[in-house]
Scaffold this motif. Sequence first.
Motif, PDB file in Angstrom:
ATOM      1  N   THR A  29       0.455   4.836   5.566  1.00 27.99           N
ATOM      2  CA  THR A  29      -0.476   4.483   4.507  1.00 27.99           C
ATOM      3  C   THR A  29      -1.840   5.120   4.761  1.00 27.99           C
ATOM      4  O   THR A  29      -2.049   5.823   5.751  1.00 27.99           O
ATOM      5  CB  THR A  29      -0.643   2.961   4.453  1.00 27.99           C
ATOM      6  N   TRP A  38     -10.932   7.974  -2.707  1.00 26.81           N
ATOM      7  CA  TRP A  38      -9.806   7.042  -2.654  1.00 26.81           C
ATOM      8  C   TRP A  38      -9.523   6.521  -1.233  1.00 26.81           C
ATOM      9  O   TRP A  38      -8.512   5.857  -0.995  1.00 26.81           O
ATOM     10  CB  TRP A  38      -8.542   7.637  -3.273  1.00 26.81           C
ATOM     11  N   ASP A  85       5.672   8.792   8.436  1.00 24.21           N
ATOM     12  CA  ASP A  85       5.195   8.231   7.174  1.00 24.21           C
ATOM     13  C   ASP A  85       4.117   7.194   7.463  1.00 24.21           C
ATOM     14  O   ASP A  85       4.161   6.501   8.491  1.00 24.21           O
ATOM     15  CB  ASP A  85       6.337   7.573   6.399  1.00 24.21           C
ATOM     16  N   MET A 114       0.848  -1.195   0.000  1.00 29.26           N
ATOM     17  CA  MET A 114       0.000   0.000   0.000  1.00 29.26           C
ATOM     18  C   MET A 114       0.882   1.243   0.000  1.00 29.26           C
ATOM     19  O   MET A 114       1.906   1.287   0.684  1.00 29.26           O
ATOM     20  CB  MET A 114      -0.910  -0.004   1.235  1.00 29.26           C
ATOM     21  N   GLU A 115       0.489   2.254  -0.781  1.00 27.07           N
ATOM     22  CA  GLU A 115       1.283   3.474  -0.916  1.00 27.07           C
ATOM     23  C   GLU A 115       1.470   4.168   0.417  1.00 27.07           C
ATOM     24  O   GLU A 115       0.564   4.257   1.238  1.00 27.07           O
ATOM     25  CB  GLU A 115       0.595   4.428  -1.891  1.00 27.07           C
ATOM     26  N   LYS A 116       2.682   4.693   0.628  1.00 19.83           N
ATOM     27  CA  LYS A 116       2.962   5.462   1.836  1.00 19.83           C
ATOM     28  C   LYS A 116       3.017   6.949   1.508  1.00 19.83           C
ATOM     29  O   LYS A 116       3.441   7.361   0.426  1.00 19.83           O
ATOM     30  CB  LYS A 116       4.286   5.015   2.474  1.00 19.83           C
ATOM     31  N   PHE A 117       2.580   7.740   2.479  1.00 20.43           N
ATOM     32  CA  PHE A 117       2.567   9.186   2.346  1.00 20.43           C
ATOM     33  C   PHE A 117       3.476   9.789   3.406  1.00 20.43           C
ATOM     34  O   PHE A 117       3.668   9.219   4.485  1.00 20.43           O
ATOM     35  CB  PHE A 117       1.151   9.742   2.549  1.00 20.43           C
ATOM     36  N   HIS A 118       4.018  10.975   3.081  1.00 19.29           N
ATOM     37  CA  HIS A 118       4.681  11.778   4.101  1.00 19.29           C
ATOM     38  C   HIS A 118       3.570  12.540   4.834  1.00 19.29           C
ATOM     39  O   HIS A 118       2.772  13.242   4.198  1.00 19.29           O
ATOM     40  CB  HIS A 118       5.677  12.744   3.481  1.00 19.29           C
ATOM     41  N   GLN A 175      -3.458  12.622  -8.231  1.00 18.45           N
ATOM     42  CA  GLN A 175      -3.327  11.515  -7.281  1.00 18.45           C
ATOM     43  C   GLN A 175      -4.102  11.787  -5.994  1.00 18.45           C
ATOM     44  O   GLN A 175      -4.345  10.868  -5.208  1.00 18.45           O
ATOM     45  CB  GLN A 175      -1.853  11.282  -6.953  1.00 18.45           C
TER      46      GLN A 175
END
Length: 385
Positions: free
Chosen positions: A41, A230, A39, A1-5, A84
Amino acid sequence: MEKFHLYAATAAGVEALAGRELREMGYQTQVENGRIRFDGTIEDILKTNLWLRTADRIRIIVAEFDARTFDELFNATQAVAWDQFLPMDAVFPVEGRSQKSQLHSVPDAQAIVKKAVATKLAAIYHRRTRLPETGATYPLEVIINKNHVLLTLDTTGPSLFKRGYRVGKGGAPIKENMAAALIALTSWHTDMPFVDPVCGSGTIPIEAAMIGRNLAPGYNRDFLCETWDWIPNELSRQVRAEADAQADYDTPLQIFGSDIDGHMIAIAKRNAEEAGLSQDITFKQLAVQDFTTELHHGVIVANPPYGERLSDQAGVRELYRQMGQVFKPLTDWSKYILTADLEFEHFYGQKATKKRKLYNGALRTDYFQFWAQRRPRTKAASQRD
């Protein structure tokens, strides 16, 4: 799963507490003034919104760069892959802050960012006319400090201090996350008595009961990101179900709140009932000067009136004297008192063990801490050694 700052925004003086909360949840953190970076998800965004007691909100760091001109700000903002995060019909208001930077005009910076985002989205979604902005809201913020720009997206909506249980309040209620911070700075554990002798609408005792029951503070409210297309609804339900399963309804608690104003006690009882904690807190109309207890090794947390207006000061300082007199015999209790009156110790009649600077909203306050005599160790603990 994408990680975000990500970062958790906090009030000044509370950063270390929120950082500790995040580390206890398993995140690596970087503590800065007013925020803690980490950081995570989508699931982590939901979990931290749900569980953080002392933070104000969770933001996604969308982009970070230096800019000294409006052209640089526009070009760097336009270069971000905004699709995004934002759908074609997104409502995206832009707030702003700037300090010690060449781009010191906040309204101009907000307008530039808004235009750059709109330009990029129009190109991506092949819109020749203005974007509709009829869908969910995605609040953006441009923060410029020493020519360094942070573009962020707020996931929380109304601040995390809005737990959802406050159906009534007094004249100057303490925010729920500040109340949680005051408790986190004490030596209290759930096997100890807890007292707020000037409880007002009950926020501090209610937050103590939520901690004692291990209730997620955001469980009874929604978060803005849960309206985004999303963020999976099923994931949100799963995170909330996991939080519900962690609640502890069995540990006995001794939590008390009192106030001289019977109307405020009635409000406190309603708020506790709304929080589902009416059975865990004993509220009583009582003046501080009449407070007594036969319990031992407890913690007192108080947010008394500050007497900022000259007309109120004499009465408030008399309350401080009463506190000092009533609490003095309680040598095995720790007392923690928040006030903006820097002469508090003089009227209380005792020098604090420790003071900590905190901001109650925009107001500078000190948290005066009077530590108890050391609690005797149990026989079992001694034998373990």
